[in-house]
Design an enzyme around this catalytic site. Structure first.
Site, PDB file in Angstrom:
ATOM      1  N   SER A   1       0.819  -1.211   0.000  1.00 11.46           N
ATOM      2  CA  SER A   1       0.000   0.000   0.000  1.00 11.46           C
ATOM      3  C   SER A   1       0.850   1.257   0.000  1.00 11.46           C
ATOM      4  O   SER A   1       0.362   2.347  -0.337  1.00 11.46           O
ATOM      5  CB  SER A   1      -0.915   0.010   1.234  1.00 11.46           C
ATOM      6  OG  SER A   1      -0.145  -0.006   2.413  1.00 11.46           O
ATOM      7  N   LYS A   2       2.121   1.151   0.366  1.00 13.03           N
ATOM      8  CA  LYS A   2       2.978   2.327   0.461  1.00 13.03           C
ATOM      9  C   LYS A   2       3.300   2.936  -0.897  1.00 13.03           C
ATOM     10  O   LYS A   2       3.756   4.082  -0.968  1.00 13.03           O
ATOM     11  CB  LYS A   2       4.269   1.968   1.198  1.00 13.03           C
ATOM     12  CG  LYS A   2       4.069   1.531   2.638  1.00 13.03           C
ATOM     13  CD  LYS A   2       3.434   2.618   3.499  1.00 13.03           C
ATOM     14  CE  LYS A   2       3.384   2.216   4.971  1.00 13.03           C
ATOM     15  NZ  LYS A   2       2.804   3.266   5.821  1.00 13.03           N
ATOM     16  N   ASP A   3       3.058   2.193  -1.976  1.00 15.69           N
ATOM     17  CA  ASP A   3       3.204   2.790  -3.313  1.00 15.69           C
ATOM     18  C   ASP A   3       2.336   4.028  -3.438  1.00 15.69           C
ATOM     19  O   ASP A   3       2.703   5.007  -4.086  1.00 15.69           O
ATOM     20  CB  ASP A   3       2.777   1.792  -4.393  1.00 15.69           C
ATOM     21  CG  ASP A   3       3.800   0.703  -4.641  1.00 15.69           C
ATOM     22  OD1 ASP A   3       4.813   0.658  -3.930  1.00 15.69           O
ATOM     23  OD2 ASP A   3       3.557  -0.123  -5.542  1.00 15.69           O
TER      24      ASP A   3
END
Length: 346
Positions: free
Chosen positions: A47-49
């Site tokens: 999710s850090k993208d």
């Protein structure tokens, strides 16, 4: 099945629009329907993208970042990988201060993605000069032309999920989501997603997942920072020994604490029952669902969305290593027997 013939300009075009997948076996004894938001489908497998791309593009729009600049960040691994990936495409240097709690797999991945990595001791206070927070600040002050992302206190962390994850979940459930369950580390994922969802329907219940050894749950309940809550724990990317400014506690209804051991076994159980090879924090989020389900939290018509933040490949030397599990004292006779699925033919 619909054929997809799209051609993308680069991997950054693949960020977001991750699938919502119904869980079947692992939730079979609980009322309601349960769906995993599988963030491993992002190109950087987490999710850090979303926040890496959003924050960097906002910095570009404001003239804060210019070609050839250096991006500095603190990370438990996933944010660093995402920033390194975006930096490659956009032409920035990347310097990362990483907690020693991060798995060797994650650290090797960061190095492979061209980042310069500083590994800092995990079990020191946030204001200790050796902590990854303080090391990142020092490097930022020493390096001209550097920008410190500072995800833990960056409102853009929340905004990234408000503009992407929240709308995606609302649309994918056709507005019928009743619960959001998500791990809270920096707090950006749960805060931004919850803010959007509650604007659509204030009755949606938002439940954060915290670790034993972290201060977040007690702070949410009392608004007091209690150092006595802090002790070493093993889950990466979950919980904190400080209060992150990127957490909007007002949009979170309650927190559930989970143990290192149960979360590790539940991550393995997700793989065995649902065929999803997910990370340690996904196990933590699913463990919270188990605890809530056993307490009778869910009703027949509930639609519960659980965010699975990353891919299991990042944890091969940890929760998916029998040796690591044994070294932590996480194997009882039942779990040890379940792990013995390899036979060597001589």
């Amino acid at each position: 099945m619909e054929q997809r013939n799209q051609v993308f300009e680069n991997v950054l075009d693949l960020v977001g629009n991750t699938p919502l997948v119904k869980l079947n076996r692992i939730t079979s004894k609980f009322k309601g329907d349960f769906y995993a938001k599988v963030e491993a489908f992002n190109p950087g497998h987490s999710s850090k993208d979303r926040i890496a791309l959003y924050i960097i593009e906002q910095a570009e729009k404001k003239g804060i970042l210019s070609p050839g600049d250096t991006i500095i960040e603190t990370t438990s691994g996933n944010t660093g990988f995402s920033i390194a990936m975006v930096s490659i495409i956009k032409g920035y240097d990347c310097v990362l201060a990483v907690s020693s709690k991060s798995s060797p797999d994650k650290i090797d991945m960061l190095k492979t993605m061209g980042a310069k990595v500083y590994v800092c001791p995990a079990h020191v206070s946030a204001d200790d000069p050796r902590s990854y927070y303080e090391v990142a600040k020092r490097l930022h002050n020493e390096m001209k032309g550097s920008v410190y992302i500072n995800q833990y206190f960056n409102q853009l962390n929340i905004d990234a999920h408000y503009h992407s994850t929240g709308p995606e979940i609302w649309n994918q459930t056709e507005g019928k989501v009743t619960h959001l369950v998500a791990c809270s580390g920096t707090g950006g994922t749960i805060s931004g997603t919850a803010k959007y969802l509650k604007e659509q329907n204030p009755n949606i219940k938002v439940i954060g997942v915290d670790a034993f050894g972290s201060v977040i749950k007690k702070y949410h309940e009392t608004r007091e920072f209690d150092e006595k809550e802090i002790y070493p724990y093993r889950i990466e990317g979950l919980g904190k020994n400080l209060i992150p400014g990127a957490t909007d506690f007002d949009v979170i209804d309650e927190f559930v604490k989970v143990t290192d051991e149960e979360s590790a076994h539940t991550a393995r159980e997700i793989a065995r029952t649902e065929g999803m090879f997910v990370g340690y924090t996904s196990g933590a989020a699913m463990q919270a669902i188990k605890q809530l389900g056993e307490e009778g939290e869910f009703k027949e018509n509930d639609k519960v969305v659980i965010i699975f933040p990353d891919h299991g490949a990042r944890y091969m030397s940890k929760v998916y290593s029998d040796k690591w599990m044994n070294d932590q004292g996480f194997f009882d006779s039942v779990n040890a027997a379940a792990a013995e699925n390899i036979q060597y033919i001589k």
